[in-house]
Design an enzyme around this catalytic site. Sequence first.
Site, PDB file in Angstrom:
ATOM      1  N   ASP A   1      -4.946  13.624 -25.734  1.00 34.77           N
ATOM      2  CA  ASP A   1      -5.015  12.243 -25.269  1.00 34.77           C
ATOM      3  C   ASP A   1      -4.287  11.409 -26.312  1.00 34.77           C
ATOM      4  OD1 ASP A   1      -5.594   9.642 -24.655  1.00 34.77           O
ATOM      5  OD2 ASP A   1      -7.748   9.955 -24.363  1.00 34.77           O
TER       6      ASP A   1
ATOM      7  N   THR B   1      -2.391   6.205 -22.285  1.00 31.86           N
ATOM      8  CA  THR B   1      -2.314   4.876 -21.695  1.00 31.86           C
ATOM      9  C   THR B   1      -0.855   4.449 -21.819  1.00 31.86           C
ATOM     10  OG1 THR B   1      -2.686   3.763 -23.797  1.00 31.86           O
ATOM     11  CG2 THR B   1      -4.634   4.213 -22.459  1.00 31.86           C
TER      12      THR B   1
ATOM     13  N   GLU C   1      -0.409   4.780  -0.662  1.00 27.76           N
ATOM     14  CA  GLU C   1      -1.187   5.999  -0.931  1.00 27.76           C
ATOM     15  C   GLU C   1      -0.301   7.216  -0.716  1.00 27.76           C
ATOM     16  OE1 GLU C   1      -4.216   4.820   1.824  1.00 27.76           O
ATOM     17  OE2 GLU C   1      -5.776   5.060   0.307  1.00 27.76           O
TER      18      GLU C   1
ATOM     19  N   ARG D   1      -0.826  -2.465 -18.560  1.00 30.40           N
ATOM     20  CA  ARG D   1      -2.101  -1.752 -18.655  1.00 30.40           C
ATOM     21  C   ARG D   1      -2.128  -0.633 -17.618  1.00 30.40           C
ATOM     22  NH1 ARG D   1      -6.291  -2.816 -21.390  1.00 30.40           N
ATOM     23  NH2 ARG D   1      -5.126  -4.583 -22.179  1.00 30.40           N
TER      24      ARG D   1
ATOM     25  N   LYS E   1      -0.655   0.585 -25.057  1.00 26.46           N
ATOM     26  CA  LYS E   1      -0.949   0.460 -26.486  1.00 26.46           C
ATOM     27  C   LYS E   1       0.371   0.469 -27.257  1.00 26.46           C
ATOM     28  CE  LYS E   1      -5.584   2.049 -25.587  1.00 26.46           C
ATOM     29  NZ  LYS E   1      -6.640   3.063 -25.777  1.00 26.46           N
TER      30      LYS E   1
ATOM     31  N   TYR F   1       0.853  -1.198   0.000  1.00 32.82           N
ATOM     32  CA  TYR F   1       0.000   0.000   0.000  1.00 32.82           C
ATOM     33  C   TYR F   1       0.878   1.233   0.000  1.00 32.82           C
ATOM     34  CZ  TYR F   1      -5.027  -0.032   0.078  1.00 32.82           C
ATOM     35  OH  TYR F   1      -6.337  -0.049  -0.312  1.00 32.82           O
TER      36      TYR F   1
HETATM   37  C1  LIG Z   1      -7.699   3.390 -25.002  1.00 29.69           C
HETATM   38  C2  LIG Z   1      -8.024   4.810 -24.820  1.00 29.69           C
HETATM   39  C3  LIG Z   1      -8.300   5.359 -23.564  1.00 29.69           C
HETATM   40  C4  LIG Z   1      -8.613   4.579 -22.329  1.00 29.69           C
HETATM   41  O1  LIG Z   1      -7.895   3.624 -21.904  1.00 29.69           O
HETATM   42  P1  LIG Z   1      -8.355   2.579 -20.781  1.00 29.69           P
HETATM   43  O2  LIG Z   1      -7.034   2.230 -20.222  1.00 29.69           O
HETATM   44  O3  LIG Z   1      -9.045   1.493 -21.501  1.00 29.69           O
HETATM   45  O4  LIG Z   1      -9.226   3.265 -19.797  1.00 29.69           O
HETATM   46  C5  LIG Z   1      -8.464   6.724 -23.458  1.00 29.69           C
HETATM   47  N1  LIG Z   1      -8.386   7.508 -24.535  1.00 29.69           N
HETATM   48  C6  LIG Z   1      -8.154   7.013 -25.759  1.00 29.69           C
HETATM   49  C7  LIG Z   1      -8.089   7.956 -26.907  1.00 29.69           C
HETATM   50  C8  LIG Z   1      -7.983   5.652 -25.949  1.00 29.69           C
HETATM   51  O5  LIG Z   1      -7.807   5.171 -27.170  1.00 29.69           O
END
Ligand SMILES: *Cc1c(COP(=O)(O)O)cnc(C)c1O
Length: 439
Positions: free
Chosen positions: A204, A230, A60, A239, A233, A58
Amino acid sequence: MVPAKDAFSFIQDADSEIYDILLREITREDQTLELIASENFVSYPVLQMAGGVMTNKYAEGYPGARYYGGCEHVDEAENLARDRAKKLFDCEYVNVQPHSGSQANMAALMTFLNTGDTIMGLDLAHGGHLSHGSPVNFSGKLYNVVSYQVDRNTGRVDFDSVRKSAVEHKPKLIICGGSAYPRFIEFENFRAIADEIGAFLMADIAHPSGLVAAGLHPSPMPYCDVVTTTTHKTLRGPRGGMIMLGKDFENKWGAVAPKTGRTKMISELIDSTVMPGIQGGPLMHIIAAKAIAFGEALQPEFKKYAQDIIDNAHTMSEALLEKDYQLVSGGTDTHVILIDLSNKGVSGKAAEKTLERAGITVNKNMVPFDKRSPFITSGIRLGTPAITTRGMGKGEMKKIVQFIDQILNDIENDTIVENVKLEVKSLCKFFPLYRELHD
Ligand SMILES: *Cc1c(COP(=O)(O)O)cnc(C)c1O
């Protein structure tokens, strides 16, 4: 290939039910073609760290200021992850704690906005993401949403209409980036519009962040007030999510003014929105795995990997165009290919289902101005990050397009599905996953 008998025998001994499930998933990942654009295969060290002992801790708070004792080593791990992320993206601040991309977006939006404020994001049906203002998501419930779209002919963001709509609705924040946008995100154009109306600009880069890290996609840092991503990807980490600032700045607008009277830095506000604002204890095993992934992405080989992802997407696009597939925006700058199947007389749903039976994993996807529902769709989205990680190249891309084309041209033909399935399996054999797990 099946994993070495004893690689997971301790799990088998402890819980044979979940062991059997795990084995089926390992086999699926190993013996099928993963073309989902948002997926990838982490390295074996990342995989191990993500399953490591730091899951027990933990922590936090933030390094040096935790709520619990015993955090000296997880502090080191989080500091390492932060330092590497800053170097990788050339940014001044990073928060590596968001559990996912959606959490990163929630924390960023809640830092800059009050409930009821207006945001602008790319329409989900035009390649946007749920967390950019969809009515079924927190972003659509907490904020007043104005969506922008792509141009019908070019398939690219229609900046004339973005500007018009921005001037009319005066959003407090504009989000650029998406989940099914095959082209570079045009940060500079968005910045000009944000400046014109005095809005914050959030990028994003969940999808192209690995390409950004490799210098093969423009960087949002010089243009955007805040950047989210993220880590799982194209970046090929565990993740998770993170939030970055190219340059930290003071919270001058007062909407979230601190009680102390002292003007806080945006970085401080983001930190407290993430924790205690929306999250509790950070996933320290994942943060440590992020550190490993960032370290990998800083190596010269990662740049080659990212270039291979793009080259493979180009090869695949060209092969698809030769076979008369319609690609949204006519091609790709990235790892994403969005096919409009309208001229093929096949729905996205049917294509996804039948390809899956042949061991080719894709997702059905809305195309801009889609006439079908999100559950049926007219398109499929393909991506090259995962198959590039396996080492596949130009020859394999052409072969994969042939497989897809054979199936979609005669979608009711089970013999073709069975034949392609065998071919997919033997192709995958040449590019084994996790050699570390094999005999
Ligand atoms: C995949 C994605 C997310 C979110 O990712 P999670 O980890 O699944 O919550 C946010 N924004 C964009 C543009 C994405 O492609």
